[in-house]
Design a protein around this motif. Structure first.
Motif, PDB file in Angstrom:
ATOM      1  N   HIS A  38      -6.764  10.411   7.829  1.00  0.00           N
ATOM      2  CA  HIS A  38      -8.012  11.642   7.969  1.00  0.00           C
ATOM      3  C   HIS A  38      -9.339  11.349   7.773  1.00  0.00           C
ATOM      4  CE1 HIS A  38      -5.174  14.797   7.695  1.00  0.00           C
ATOM      5  NE2 HIS A  38      -4.218  14.253   6.962  1.00  0.00           N
ATOM      6  N   ALA A  39      -9.777  10.149   6.962  1.00  0.00           N
ATOM      7  CA  ALA A  39     -10.939   9.677   6.877  1.00  0.00           C
ATOM      8  C   ALA A  39     -11.615   9.389   8.180  1.00  0.00           C
ATOM      9  CB  ALA A  39     -11.494   8.640   5.805  1.00  0.00           C
ATOM     10  N   GLU A  40     -11.087   8.785   9.006  1.00  0.00           N
ATOM     11  CA  GLU A  40     -11.363   8.125  10.338  1.00  0.00           C
ATOM     12  C   GLU A  40     -11.104   8.965  11.353  1.00  0.00           C
ATOM     13  OE1 GLU A  40     -12.346   5.041  10.984  1.00  0.00           O
ATOM     14  OE2 GLU A  40     -12.453   4.340   8.636  1.00  0.00           O
ATOM     15  N   LEU A  41     -10.319  10.148  11.348  1.00  0.00           N
ATOM     16  CA  LEU A  41      -9.909  10.775  12.785  1.00  0.00           C
ATOM     17  C   LEU A  41     -10.171  12.156  12.596  1.00  0.00           C
ATOM     18  CD1 LEU A  41      -6.356   9.184  13.517  1.00  0.00           C
ATOM     19  CD2 LEU A  41      -8.526   8.599  14.300  1.00  0.00           C
ATOM     20  N   ASP A  42     -10.262  12.680  11.407  1.00  0.00           N
ATOM     21  CA  ASP A  42     -10.503  14.437  11.336  1.00  0.00           C
ATOM     22  C   ASP A  42     -11.689  14.708  12.166  1.00  0.00           C
ATOM     23  OD1 ASP A  42      -8.500  14.304   9.651  1.00  0.00           O
ATOM     24  OD2 ASP A  42      -9.361  15.338   7.886  1.00  0.00           O
ATOM     25  N   ALA A  43     -12.766  13.870  12.181  1.00  0.00           N
ATOM     26  CA  ALA A  43     -13.809  14.379  12.804  1.00  0.00           C
ATOM     27  C   ALA A  43     -13.857  14.228  14.196  1.00  0.00           C
ATOM     28  CB  ALA A  43     -15.015  13.310  12.751  1.00  0.00           C
ATOM     29  N   ILE A  44     -12.575  13.685  14.817  1.00  0.00           N
ATOM     30  CA  ILE A  44     -12.501  13.482  16.254  1.00  0.00           C
ATOM     31  C   ILE A  44     -11.666  14.770  16.733  1.00  0.00           C
ATOM     32  CG2 ILE A  44     -11.575  12.004  18.151  1.00  0.00           C
ATOM     33  CD1 ILE A  44     -12.261   9.499  16.384  1.00  0.00           C
ATOM     34  N   MET A 102       0.780  -1.163  -0.112  1.00  0.00           N
ATOM     35  CA  MET A 102       0.110  -0.058  -0.020  1.00  0.00           C
ATOM     36  C   MET A 102       0.819   1.153  -0.037  1.00  0.00           C
ATOM     37  SD  MET A 102      -2.938   1.188   2.691  1.00  0.00           S
ATOM     38  CE  MET A 102      -4.399   0.024   2.260  1.00  0.00           C
ATOM     39  N   GLN A 103       0.545   2.312  -0.550  1.00  0.00           N
ATOM     40  CA  GLN A 103       1.267   3.507  -0.549  1.00  0.00           C
ATOM     41  C   GLN A 103       0.987   4.056   0.604  1.00  0.00           C
ATOM     42  OE1 GLN A 103      -0.061   5.539  -4.304  1.00  0.00           O
ATOM     43  NE2 GLN A 103       1.474   4.672  -5.504  1.00  0.00           N
ATOM     44  N   LEU A 104       2.015   5.031   1.036  1.00  0.00           N
ATOM     45  CA  LEU A 104       1.974   5.786   2.359  1.00  0.00           C
ATOM     46  C   LEU A 104       0.739   6.630   2.466  1.00  0.00           C
ATOM     47  CD1 LEU A 104       3.094   5.947   5.115  1.00  0.00           C
ATOM     48  CD2 LEU A 104       4.825   7.489   4.134  1.00  0.00           C
ATOM     49  N   LYS A 105       0.709   7.502   1.104  1.00  0.00           N
ATOM     50  CA  LYS A 105      -0.392   8.300   1.060  1.00  0.00           C
ATOM     51  C   LYS A 105      -1.689   7.850   1.155  1.00  0.00           C
ATOM     52  CE  LYS A 105      -0.548   8.390  -4.242  1.00  0.00           C
ATOM     53  NZ  LYS A 105      -0.221   9.291  -5.197  1.00  0.00           N
ATOM     54  N   GLU A 106      -1.933   6.588   0.784  1.00  0.00           N
ATOM     55  CA  GLU A 106      -3.293   6.087   1.128  1.00  0.00           C
ATOM     56  C   GLU A 106      -3.367   5.931   2.508  1.00  0.00           C
ATOM     57  OE1 GLU A 106      -4.313   3.019  -2.324  1.00  0.00           O
ATOM     58  OE2 GLU A 106      -2.147   2.929  -1.762  1.00  0.00           O
ATOM     59  N   VAL A 107      -2.517   5.564   3.265  1.00  0.00           N
ATOM     60  CA  VAL A 107      -2.840   5.265   4.676  1.00  0.00           C
ATOM     61  C   VAL A 107      -3.069   6.522   5.358  1.00  0.00           C
ATOM     62  CG1 VAL A 107      -1.678   4.379   6.644  1.00  0.00           C
ATOM     63  CG2 VAL A 107      -1.171   3.247   4.773  1.00  0.00           C
ATOM     64  N   LYS A 108      -2.280   7.777   4.793  1.00  0.00           N
ATOM     65  CA  LYS A 108      -2.458   8.980   5.332  1.00  0.00           C
ATOM     66  C   LYS A 108      -4.183   9.287   5.243  1.00  0.00           C
ATOM     67  CE  LYS A 108      -0.897  13.718   5.065  1.00  0.00           C
ATOM     68  NZ  LYS A 108      -0.372  14.971   4.305  1.00  0.00           N
ATOM     69  N   ASN A 109      -4.414   8.969   3.907  1.00  0.00           N
ATOM     70  CA  ASN A 109      -5.891   9.450   3.625  1.00  0.00           C
ATOM     71  C   ASN A 109      -6.810   8.888   4.377  1.00  0.00           C
ATOM     72  OD1 ASN A 109      -5.081  11.143   1.614  1.00  0.00           O
ATOM     73  ND2 ASN A 109      -5.266   9.737   0.107  1.00  0.00           N
ATOM     74  N   ILE A 110      -6.527   7.458   4.797  1.00  0.00           N
ATOM     75  CA  ILE A 110      -7.618   6.723   5.737  1.00  0.00           C
ATOM     76  C   ILE A 110      -7.306   7.460   7.069  1.00  0.00           C
ATOM     77  CG2 ILE A 110      -7.731   4.377   6.888  1.00  0.00           C
ATOM     78  CD1 ILE A 110      -6.577   3.256   4.237  1.00  0.00           C
TER      79      ILE A 110
END
Length: 289
Positions: free
Chosen positions: A11-17, A1-9
């Motif tokens: 943000h998707a999971e944690l930005d709201a918190i 997996m690309q590191l930038k994909e992990v970063k996007n995940i």
């Protein structure tokens, strides 16, 4: 997996918190801590791939962050006074406000020529006395805590950081009993303390990552007697400071004047209440007569 994909995940999971900026900070701290990758790595290598084992580490951290586990407990380290301290659930995570208190001490003693004797009361991770020991040549630094688990952490930090602090198991609320350690039966030039000061009524203002993961013993005091630790520290300091010795305290921002009165009643002079970087009354200093 690309590191930038992990970063996007992340943000998707944690930005709201936590918010986008905080999540960015978490992500870059984790890749630096675990993989020694600098925060600009994705600018230089936008398609960088990581190994499956690295993915597992990051997604485990992601799961823990979703449960409000502090990032310092995930990595096991906290940065304080240009040093990396080991931390866990048995000690408070060092705060920037506490670093301000330590820097106040260092600023005050920079012209002092003689060796200083210093005591930290309620040491936790040992961040205060170890930082002072590392910055002051020939100082003799002592620290106490009532928690044996905290002292294990403090002593490990002392060893790892090459400091020479003497740690003592003692309860600051009962230092006048016959069980008081012999190391504390002396006079000090400086006594410093960041004791528990958060009232139960203030829990509502605190984040879950603090309430659920940091030791209540080191945080909370009863609403009916919120300054009991300050009374004990000031009482001890009034008897164990050298003439013109200094007492430094981190305090509850809502109880600055009340804490000041405790020092005044114990005949301390030149009492100074100082705000922290956020403008809150957070520190107090008194000089012994």
């Amino acid at each position: 997996m690309q590191l930038k994909e992990v970063k996007n995940i992340f943000h998707a999971e944690l930005d709201a918190i936590y918010g986008k900026d905080e999540v960015n900070s978490f992500f870059y701290l984790l890749i630096e801590h675990y993989f020694e990758l600098e925060r600009f790595v994705l600018a230089l290598q936008p398609n960088l791939n990581i190994e499956k084992e690295q993915e597992t580490i990051l997604f485990k951290a992601l799961s823990e962050l979703k449960l409000h586990k502090p990032i310092q407990h995930i990595t096991g380290t906290a940065y304080f006074m240009d040093l990396d301290f080991t931390v866990n659930e048995h000690v408070l995570i060092p705060r920037p406000e506490t670093e301000e208190l330590v820097r106040w001490v260092l600023d005050d003693v920079k012209e002092v020529k003689h060796s200083l004797s210093i005591l930290d009361m309620g040491t936790g991770s040992g961040c205060i006395p170890i930082s002072l020991d590392k910055n002051l040549v020939d100082a003799k630094v002592y620290a106490l805590d009532v928690s044996p688990q905290a002292l294990v952490v403090a002593q490990e930090n002392n060893r790892m950081l090459g400091a020479n602090v003497t740690f003592v198991k003692a309860d600051m609320l009962s230092l006048h009993s016959k069980t008081s350690a012999k190391e504390l039966d002396q006079k000090f030039d400086i006594i410093i303390s960041n004791p528990p000061y958060v009232r139960e009524l203030e829990k509502a203002e605190m984040q879950n990552n603090v309430i659920d993961h940091e030791p209540s013993l080191a945080l909370f005091v009863p609403d009916e007697d919120p300054l009991k630790f300050y009374k004990a520290v000031v009482n001890f300091a009034s008897e164990h400071l050298n003439k013109n010795g200094c007492l430094y305290l981190e305090i509850n921002q809502y109880l600055g004047e009340e804490t000041k009165q405790i020092l005044q009643q114990s005949n301390f002079k030149t009492i100074e209440l100082r705000p922290d970087m956020f403008g809150n009354d957070r520190m107090i200093k008194g000089i012994s007569k």
